[in-house]
Design an enzyme around this catalytic site. Structure first.
Site, PDB file in Angstrom:
ATOM      1  N   GLU A  78       0.840  -1.204   0.000  1.00 35.95           N
ATOM      2  CA  GLU A  78       0.000   0.000   0.000  1.00 35.95           C
ATOM      3  C   GLU A  78       0.871   1.249   0.000  1.00 35.95           C
ATOM      4  OE1 GLU A  78      -2.885   1.050  -0.396  1.00 35.95           O
ATOM      5  OE2 GLU A  78      -4.414  -0.104   0.621  1.00 35.95           O
ATOM      6  N   ASP A  79       0.307   2.334  -0.495  1.00 37.48           N
ATOM      7  CA  ASP A  79       0.986   3.617  -0.424  1.00 37.48           C
ATOM      8  C   ASP A  79       0.769   4.251   0.944  1.00 37.48           C
ATOM      9  OD1 ASP A  79      -1.738   3.974  -0.943  1.00 37.48           O
ATOM     10  OD2 ASP A  79      -1.444   5.589  -2.379  1.00 37.48           O
TER      11      ASP A  79
ATOM     12  N   ASP B 193      -4.708   5.136   6.273  1.00 35.78           N
ATOM     13  CA  ASP B 193      -5.228   6.166   7.167  1.00 35.78           C
ATOM     14  C   ASP B 193      -6.345   5.594   8.029  1.00 35.78           C
ATOM     15  OD1 ASP B 193      -7.193   6.369   5.046  1.00 35.78           O
ATOM     16  OD2 ASP B 193      -6.031   7.990   4.188  1.00 35.78           O
TER      17      ASP B 193
ATOM     18  N   PHE C 221      -3.164  15.966   4.506  1.00 36.23           N
ATOM     19  CA  PHE C 221      -3.273  15.461   3.151  1.00 36.23           C
ATOM     20  C   PHE C 221      -1.923  15.564   2.457  1.00 36.23           C
ATOM     21  CE2 PHE C 221      -4.376  15.519  -1.338  1.00 36.23           C
ATOM     22  CZ  PHE C 221      -5.215  14.411  -1.393  1.00 36.23           C
TER      23      PHE C 221
ATOM     24  N   ARG D  60       1.067  12.342  -8.620  1.00 32.65           N
ATOM     25  CA  ARG D  60       1.530  10.985  -8.296  1.00 32.65           C
ATOM     26  C   ARG D  60       3.010  10.791  -8.637  1.00 32.65           C
ATOM     27  NH1 ARG D  60      -2.749   7.515  -7.140  1.00 32.65           N
ATOM     28  NH2 ARG D  60      -4.722   8.026  -8.113  1.00 32.65           N
TER      29      ARG D  60
END
Length: 184
Positions: free
Chosen positions: A103-104, A107, A156, A169
Site C-alpha cells: 500500500e501507499d 489512514d 493530506f 503521483r
C-alpha cells in the site's frame, strides 16, 4: 516532475526521495529475511501503490510474483461511502500462497481491513501488509501492518503515488499542497 515544477502549489516536502529510498532498502532487507525460501506474491493496491511496489520489487533479492487489485470505498466524493467495491480483481489464485499487500498509505484502515478479510478468505498460506505511510491518528479500525515506512501526521499528502485530483503521483517525494490548490 520535481518541486520546482510545482511552483507555489507545493507547501512543503515532508519526506524527500532519499529518505523514501533508504527506508525501502531497510524494508526490502527485512522482507528478504522474513520470506527466505518461500514464494512471495506482492499484491499492489492501485493506483497509489504503483511507485512503492515497483521500488520495493526492484530492491528484493528473492524471486517474486506481482499482481494488482483496485478497490474503491469512495463514491463520487472525498468521503468513504462505507461500501467497498472491487474494480479490478487479482489474476492469481491465492491458495497456499504467501501474500504481501503493498500500500501507499494507511489512514482510516477501513478499506484495508475489508481487503485483508477478502484475501484471507481465498486460502493463502499467509497475508501481511507493507505500507510506505501510515497515519496512526486517523485510524478508525486497527489493522496489523507488518512493515511501515513512515508514520506521518494526519494531513493530506501527495507524491510518490499519492494524488490530488489524479495529479502529483509522479513526484519523487511526499509533500503537502498549498491551500490555494484546494480552492481552485
Amino acid at each position: 516532475m520535481d518541486a520546482a515544477d510545482m511552483g507555489d502549489d507545493l507547501e512543503r516536502i515532508l519526506l524527500p526521495a532519499e529518505r523514501l529510498g533508504a527506508r525501502l532498502d531497510e524494508i526490502a532487507a527485512q522482507v528478504d529475511a522474513d520470506y527466505a525460501g518461500r514464494d512471495l506474491l506482492l499484491v499492489g493496491v492501485l493506483k497509489g501503490a504503483v511507485m512503492v511496489m515497483a521500488d520495493l520489487a526492484r530492491r528484493l533479492s528473492l524471486p517474486i510474483e506481482m499482481d494488482w487489485m483496485a478497490v474503491s470505498s469512495y463514491g463520487a466524493g472525498t468521503t468513504s461511502s462505507g461500501v467497498v467495491r472491487i474494480l479490478k480483481d487479482l489474476d492469481t489464485d491465492l491458495s497456499g500462497r504467501h501474500v504481501l499487500i503493498v500500500e501507499d498509505i494507511v489512514d482510516s484502515g477501513l478499506t484495508l481491513s475489508w481487503l485483508l478479510a477478502n484475501l484471507r478468505s481465498r486460502g493463502p498460506a499467509s497475508v501481511e501488509i507493507m505500507t510506505m505511510l501510515r497515519k496512526p491518528e486517523a485510524a478508525k479500525v486497527e489493522v496489523d501492518v507488518r512493515y511501515v515506512g513512515f508514520e506521518i501526521p494526519t494531513e493530506f499528502v501527495v507524491g510518490y503515488g499519492l494524488d490530488y485530483a489524479e495529479k502529483y503521483r509522479n513526484l519523487p517525494f511526499v509533500g503537502t499542497l498549498a491551500s490555494h490548490v484546494y480552492a481552485e
